[in-house]
Write a protein that holds these residues in place. Structure first.
Motif, PDB file in Angstrom:
ATOM      1  N   PHE A   1      -5.450   4.835   3.525  1.00  0.00           N
ATOM      2  CA  PHE A   1      -6.099   4.084   4.603  1.00  0.00           C
ATOM      3  C   PHE A   1      -5.238   2.895   5.029  1.00  0.00           C
ATOM      4  O   PHE A   1      -4.997   2.680   6.212  1.00  0.00           O
ATOM      5  CB  PHE A   1      -7.459   3.609   4.087  1.00  0.00           C
ATOM      6  N   ASN A   2      -4.748   2.135   4.070  1.00  0.00           N
ATOM      7  CA  ASN A   2      -3.917   0.974   4.384  1.00  0.00           C
ATOM      8  C   ASN A   2      -2.455   1.355   4.580  1.00  0.00           C
ATOM      9  O   ASN A   2      -1.789   0.834   5.460  1.00  0.00           O
ATOM     10  CB  ASN A   2      -4.030  -0.069   3.270  1.00  0.00           C
ATOM     11  N   ALA A   3      -1.961   2.262   3.736  1.00  0.00           N
ATOM     12  CA  ALA A   3      -0.552   2.641   3.817  1.00  0.00           C
ATOM     13  C   ALA A   3      -0.237   3.215   5.195  1.00  0.00           C
ATOM     14  O   ALA A   3       0.832   3.005   5.744  1.00  0.00           O
ATOM     15  CB  ALA A   3      -0.214   3.656   2.736  1.00  0.00           C
TER      16      ALA A   3
ATOM     17  N   PRO B   1       0.825  -1.212   0.000  1.00  0.00           N
ATOM     18  CA  PRO B   1       0.000   0.000   0.000  1.00  0.00           C
ATOM     19  C   PRO B   1       0.858   1.260   0.000  1.00  0.00           C
ATOM     20  O   PRO B   1       0.471   2.268  -0.582  1.00  0.00           O
ATOM     21  CB  PRO B   1      -0.811  -0.126   1.300  1.00  0.00           C
TER      22      PRO B   1
ATOM     23  N   VAL C   1     -13.813   7.228  -7.910  1.00  0.00           N
ATOM     24  CA  VAL C   1     -13.451   7.280  -6.497  1.00  0.00           C
ATOM     25  C   VAL C   1     -14.323   8.295  -5.753  1.00  0.00           C
ATOM     26  O   VAL C   1     -14.641   9.360  -6.264  1.00  0.00           O
ATOM     27  CB  VAL C   1     -11.949   7.605  -6.335  1.00  0.00           C
TER      28      VAL C   1
ATOM     29  N   LYS D   1      -2.755  -0.730 -15.541  1.00  0.00           N
ATOM     30  CA  LYS D   1      -2.382   0.498 -14.852  1.00  0.00           C
ATOM     31  C   LYS D   1      -3.243   1.658 -15.340  1.00  0.00           C
ATOM     32  O   LYS D   1      -3.857   2.361 -14.554  1.00  0.00           O
ATOM     33  CB  LYS D   1      -0.906   0.793 -15.085  1.00  0.00           C
TER      34      LYS D   1
ATOM     35  N   THR E   1      -8.492  -2.347  -2.446  1.00  0.00           N
ATOM     36  CA  THR E   1      -7.678  -1.190  -2.075  1.00  0.00           C
ATOM     37  C   THR E   1      -8.392  -0.324  -1.043  1.00  0.00           C
ATOM     38  O   THR E   1      -9.608  -0.427  -0.857  1.00  0.00           O
ATOM     39  CB  THR E   1      -7.350  -0.286  -3.294  1.00  0.00           C
ATOM     40  N   GLY E   2      -7.607   0.534  -0.413  1.00  0.00           N
ATOM     41  CA  GLY E   2      -8.144   1.468   0.562  1.00  0.00           C
ATOM     42  C   GLY E   2      -8.951   2.587  -0.058  1.00  0.00           C
ATOM     43  O   GLY E   2      -9.526   3.415   0.651  1.00  0.00           O
ATOM     44  N   THR E   3      -9.001   2.643  -1.391  1.00  0.00           N
ATOM     45  CA  THR E   3      -9.856   3.628  -2.049  1.00  0.00           C
ATOM     46  C   THR E   3     -11.156   2.983  -2.533  1.00  0.00           C
ATOM     47  O   THR E   3     -11.969   3.639  -3.182  1.00  0.00           O
ATOM     48  CB  THR E   3      -9.160   4.269  -3.267  1.00  0.00           C
TER      49      THR E   3
ATOM     50  N   GLU F   1       0.310  -1.161 -10.741  1.00  0.00           N
ATOM     51  CA  GLU F   1       0.139  -0.035  -9.829  1.00  0.00           C
ATOM     52  C   GLU F   1      -1.329   0.177  -9.484  1.00  0.00           C
ATOM     53  O   GLU F   1      -2.182   0.250 -10.369  1.00  0.00           O
ATOM     54  CB  GLU F   1       0.719   1.235 -10.468  1.00  0.00           C
ATOM     55  N   LEU F   2      -1.616   0.250  -8.184  1.00  0.00           N
ATOM     56  CA  LEU F   2      -2.975   0.464  -7.691  1.00  0.00           C
ATOM     57  C   LEU F   2      -2.868   1.263  -6.399  1.00  0.00           C
ATOM     58  O   LEU F   2      -2.216   0.812  -5.450  1.00  0.00           O
ATOM     59  CB  LEU F   2      -3.649  -0.881  -7.379  1.00  0.00           C
ATOM     60  N   GLU F   3      -3.492   2.417  -6.345  1.00  0.00           N
ATOM     61  CA  GLU F   3      -3.379   3.268  -5.163  1.00  0.00           C
ATOM     62  C   GLU F   3      -3.870   2.553  -3.896  1.00  0.00           C
ATOM     63  O   GLU F   3      -4.976   2.011  -3.871  1.00  0.00           O
ATOM     64  CB  GLU F   3      -4.203   4.555  -5.387  1.00  0.00           C
ATOM     65  N   ASP F   4      -3.030   2.562  -2.858  1.00  0.00           N
ATOM     66  CA  ASP F   4      -3.371   2.032  -1.530  1.00  0.00           C
ATOM     67  C   ASP F   4      -3.843   0.573  -1.574  1.00  0.00           C
ATOM     68  O   ASP F   4      -4.704   0.151  -0.805  1.00  0.00           O
ATOM     69  CB  ASP F   4      -4.415   2.919  -0.837  1.00  0.00           C
ATOM     70  N   VAL F   5      -3.259  -0.205  -2.485  1.00  0.00           N
ATOM     71  CA  VAL F   5      -3.647  -1.622  -2.587  1.00  0.00           C
ATOM     72  C   VAL F   5      -3.083  -2.388  -1.397  1.00  0.00           C
ATOM     73  O   VAL F   5      -1.964  -2.152  -0.960  1.00  0.00           O
ATOM     74  CB  VAL F   5      -3.130  -2.234  -3.918  1.00  0.00           C
ATOM     75  N   CYS F   6      -3.894  -3.269  -0.826  1.00  0.00           N
ATOM     76  CA  CYS F   6      -3.350  -4.120   0.237  1.00  0.00           C
ATOM     77  C   CYS F   6      -3.942  -5.523   0.188  1.00  0.00           C
ATOM     78  O   CYS F   6      -3.225  -6.504   0.196  1.00  0.00           O
ATOM     79  CB  CYS F   6      -3.539  -3.503   1.620  1.00  0.00           C
TER      80      CYS F   6
ATOM     81  N   ALA G   1      -6.886   1.193 -14.353  1.00  0.00           N
ATOM     82  CA  ALA G   1      -7.122   1.421 -12.930  1.00  0.00           C
ATOM     83  C   ALA G   1      -7.106   2.915 -12.619  1.00  0.00           C
ATOM     84  O   ALA G   1      -7.925   3.396 -11.857  1.00  0.00           O
ATOM     85  CB  ALA G   1      -6.063   0.698 -12.108  1.00  0.00           C
TER      86      ALA G   1
ATOM     87  N   PHE H   1     -12.219  10.084  -0.434  1.00  0.00           N
ATOM     88  CA  PHE H   1     -10.940   9.385  -0.461  1.00  0.00           C
ATOM     89  C   PHE H   1      -9.922  10.089  -1.360  1.00  0.00           C
ATOM     90  O   PHE H   1      -8.798   9.673  -1.471  1.00  0.00           O
ATOM     91  CB  PHE H   1     -11.116   7.945  -0.983  1.00  0.00           C
TER      92      PHE H   1
END
Lengths: 356, 344
Positions: free
Chosen positions: B338-340, A290, B14, B3, A328-330, A310-315, B6, B18
């Motif tokens: 949020f996760n980072a 992330p 989104v 990429k 992801t967190g988004t 690449e994916l924003e805030d992926v976990c 996404a 966020f």
């Protein structure tokens, strides 16, 4: 002879709704904690197509969960250092039991059921001693605590049932914390993570460690393949820029092998792998970061780096028959490299597979 | 392929809650200011005061020597001024842990010192050899026990004790000097002139590492320097206060938060609102620390009133941390997702 009253009591305890299996809640493939737009923390069920099949409110931020193998029942764990977990009927959100960590223990946020679903195992911190323990709970008795055994290290985090159905594998992250001090790390200079295999009696059947130079590489998360391969995701606690590999593979009896993308790409992980999964066909293994906003995919057999996505805030990452499922967190969710959908929640760290 | 898909998807779909806001600060200028006005002066002070400490130990090695103790406090203050800057040169060869091994949850420092003294280990004869000794047996906390701990300050033969005090002091000076040298000879430039070939590729990355130092510094003061002696209401732990032997538990928090205030003011220099919020927050911290002057080692956490005063100080520090994560981070464009942000 069982009395009528007892039958009724039993019915009430197992909820009066018909059909208790996971199909009754839209056949989710994964569980994931999440945060709704209004700030409410929830546990969700996710189907392979990225639909949310159920949503159950949680009293605080969740982390991971454990899926009961035989019925639509999940244990949702509070975020570390939480002291409670909730056993939930996923059909209607009924709280079947509240698991309170015993005095002097807190949960780490992960747990695993025995194959028949009769016992639950939880990773916990004996924080005065600074040692990891595995709590053992009797599911049929309403999640009564049976006892605990050593986790074989400090800071046990994720734990999984091995495919042999007779043992557990524990990621002892190595980091000592104490709830009086929040999430502050207390022993970085001396930390020593390991991978510990335990049988159900708590006997340690094998321990695998990293090379000494990597003693600050905290082993946190695990993924399994049906052949017994364990993939481990790590979080580097040493000097930034040192960037050791963050993905390891282990098979019982062998050493841990380490996998990393070519240097410049590897650096994008920012020393942090959040989750790991092995594809259902056993061909690929993936870690998420992330912090770096990227997924790295490797060939499982050769260890070769295949691609970064690449994916924003992926976990969250989980296995599909071929390839991977991510969150992801988004709020993005999808099949990696194939499709992506947007859900109106922020998905929390992990995808917990149901039925494996 | 994915990429781009996404990215398109996240822009299109989104939820606004966020989304990241556009960054309007000059990130490079803030990095330069933090390096020039806060980081380099801090490490220079550490190098200078630890040299003085080593010199004082050479002159007088007795644990009760007033000049030695004074030099110890001055150098420890300098460490508190930079102890939050845990990246780059401090992390080479475990230098920072070799300067400050705390918390010591398993009592490694007294064990390491006890072993050296009992064995009269000749490893202390040579500066380079001594750097192979466990970090628990080196640094400010080892020296503190050698000077102030009732047992360890009198342990063993006087000659060896004296030589050990001198070696630990010299080792502190050596590591501190090396950190300062590395900062001056290259690392500062890596931060202020980010490039693809360097440790930091963009101004945003450089700024983020400094921002993180501010956030984790506040966290350490609140959760560990105060949280550890506070323990829980039922089980307060006054004997776990940092540097209580030398009576500087509160002083460590005071000096550290003063340094963090300096860094916070530099990083918030482009926003009057945030800067004002920090001024209020750090003024409260200072006021509350002054109120605690008669309890320099947090012994009062055992009693309701004393505990309350330490908890208030902790709350004020957490308030400064809240400004950091909720206001400063977004303004600087370095907030994590949020996760980072969760990190588990």
């Amino acid at each position: 002879m069982v009395s009528r009253r007892r039958v009724l009591a039993g019915l009430a305890a197992s909820s009066l709704l018909p059909s208790a299996g996971w199909a009754s809640v839209g056949a989710p493939a994964f569980l994931s904690a999440a945060r709704a737009p209004d700030g409410q923390f929830v546990l969700t069920g996710l189907t392979e197509t990225g639909d949310i099949s159920f949503t159950i409110p949680l009293p605080a931020r969740g982390h991971a969960a454990a899926a009961q193998p035989t019925r639509a029942e999940a244990v949702a764990f509070a975020r570390r250092p939480g002291t409670f977990a909730l056993a939930l009927d996923c059909r209607d959100g009924t709280v079947l039991a509240r698991l309170n960590a015993p005095e002097g223990r807190h949960f780490y946020g992960h747990g695993a059921f025995s194959p028949d679903g009769t016992q639950l195992f939880t990773t916990e911190n004996d924080y005065e001693a600074g040692l990891g323990v595995i709590g053992v709970w009797d599911v049929a008795a309403g999640y009564k605590r049976l006892g605990e055994v050593s986790s074989g290290g400090i800071g046990p985090h994720e734990m999984r049932l091995m495919p042999d159905g007779q043992s557990l594998v524990v990621a002892n992250g190595g980091i000592e914390t104490h709830p009086d001090m929040g999430r502050a790390k207390l022993n970085i200079p001396t930390m020593a993570p390991n991978l510990t295999y335990l049988d159900f009696s708590g006997a340690i059947v094998e321990t695998a460690s990293l090379p000494v130079a990597f003693h600050k590489n905290s082993i946190r998360h695990l993924a399994l393949h049906s052949d017994g391969t364990v993939a481990l995701a790590m979080q580097w606690q040493g000097a930034e820029g040192a960037a050791p590999p963050l993905l390891g593979l282990h098979r019982r009896g062998g050493p841990i092998t380490l996998l990393a993308a070519p240097e410049r790409l590897h650096g994008a992980l920012d020393g942090y792998a959040g989750s790991v999964a092995i594809s259902g066909d056993g061909r690929e293994v993936a870690i998420t970061s992330p912090r770096g906003g990227v997924v790295h995919v490797f060939d499982l057999a050769s260890g070769t780096f295949l691609r970064g996505v690449e994916l924003e805030d992926v976990c969250g990452i989980g296995s599909r028959a071929a390839g991977f499922f991510f969150t992801t967190g988004t709020g993005a969710v999808g099949a990696l490299g194939d499709s992506v959908r947007q859900q109106p929640v922020q998905f929390d760290n992990h995808l917990v597979p149901i039925g494996t | 392929m994915l990429k781009s898909f996404a990215l398109v998807a996240s822009f299109a779909l989104v939820a606004p809650a966020f989304a990241q806001e556009a960054v309007r600060v000059d990130q490079g200028a803030l990095v330069e200011a933090a390096v020039a006005q806060h980081i380099l002066p801090g490490f220079e002070a550490l190098a200078t005061t630890t040299q003085a400490l080593s010199a004082a130990a050479e002159t007088e090695c007795s644990p009760t020597s007033e000049p030695l103790r004074a030099a110890f406090h001055t150098a420890f203050d300098a460490w508190m001024g930079v102890s939050h800057l845990r990246f780059g040169p401090t992390e080479v060869d475990e230098r920072a842990f070799g300067l400050a091994f705390w918390p010591d949850t398993k009592g490694f420092t007294p064990k390491a010192l006890g072993r050296l003294i009992a064995d009269e280990d000749p490893v202390i004869a040579d500066a380079t050899d001594f750097q192979t000794v466990s970090v628990a047996g080196r640094g400010f906390f080892a020296l503190e026990q050698l000077l102030y701990d009732p047992r360890i300050s009198t342990l063993g033969a006087a000659d060896y004790h004296c030589a050990l005090v001198r070696r630990v002091a010299a080792d502190i000076a050596l590591s501190s000097g090396a950190i300062h040298t590395d900062w001056v000879n290259g690392f500062a430039t890596l931060l202020t002139e980010p490039s693809e070939a360097g440790s930091y590729e963009t101004d945003a990355e450089s700024l983020q590492v400094i921002y993180k130092a501010l956030d984790s510094g506040l966290q350490f003061d609140a959760e560990v320097r105060l949280g550890r002696p506070l323990g829980s209401f039922d089980k307060p732990r006054p004997t776990r206060a940092e540097a209580r032997r030398s009576g500087r538990s509160l002083r460590n928090v005071t000096v550290s938060t003063a340094a963090l205030a300096e860094l916070a003011h530099i990083l918030s220099s482009e926003s009057d609102t945030i800067r004002a919020d920090y001024s209020t927050a750090f003024a409260l911290i200072q006021e509350q620390a002054t109120d605690l002057q008669n309890d320099p080692v947090f012994a009062g956490v055992k009693e309701v009133q004393g505990r309350f005063r330490v908890e208030i100080l902790q709350q004020y520090i957490n308030r400064a941390r809240g400004i950091t994560t909720l206001e400063l981070g977004p303004a600087l464009g370095v907030s994590a997702g949020f996760n980072a942000l969760d990190g588990d």
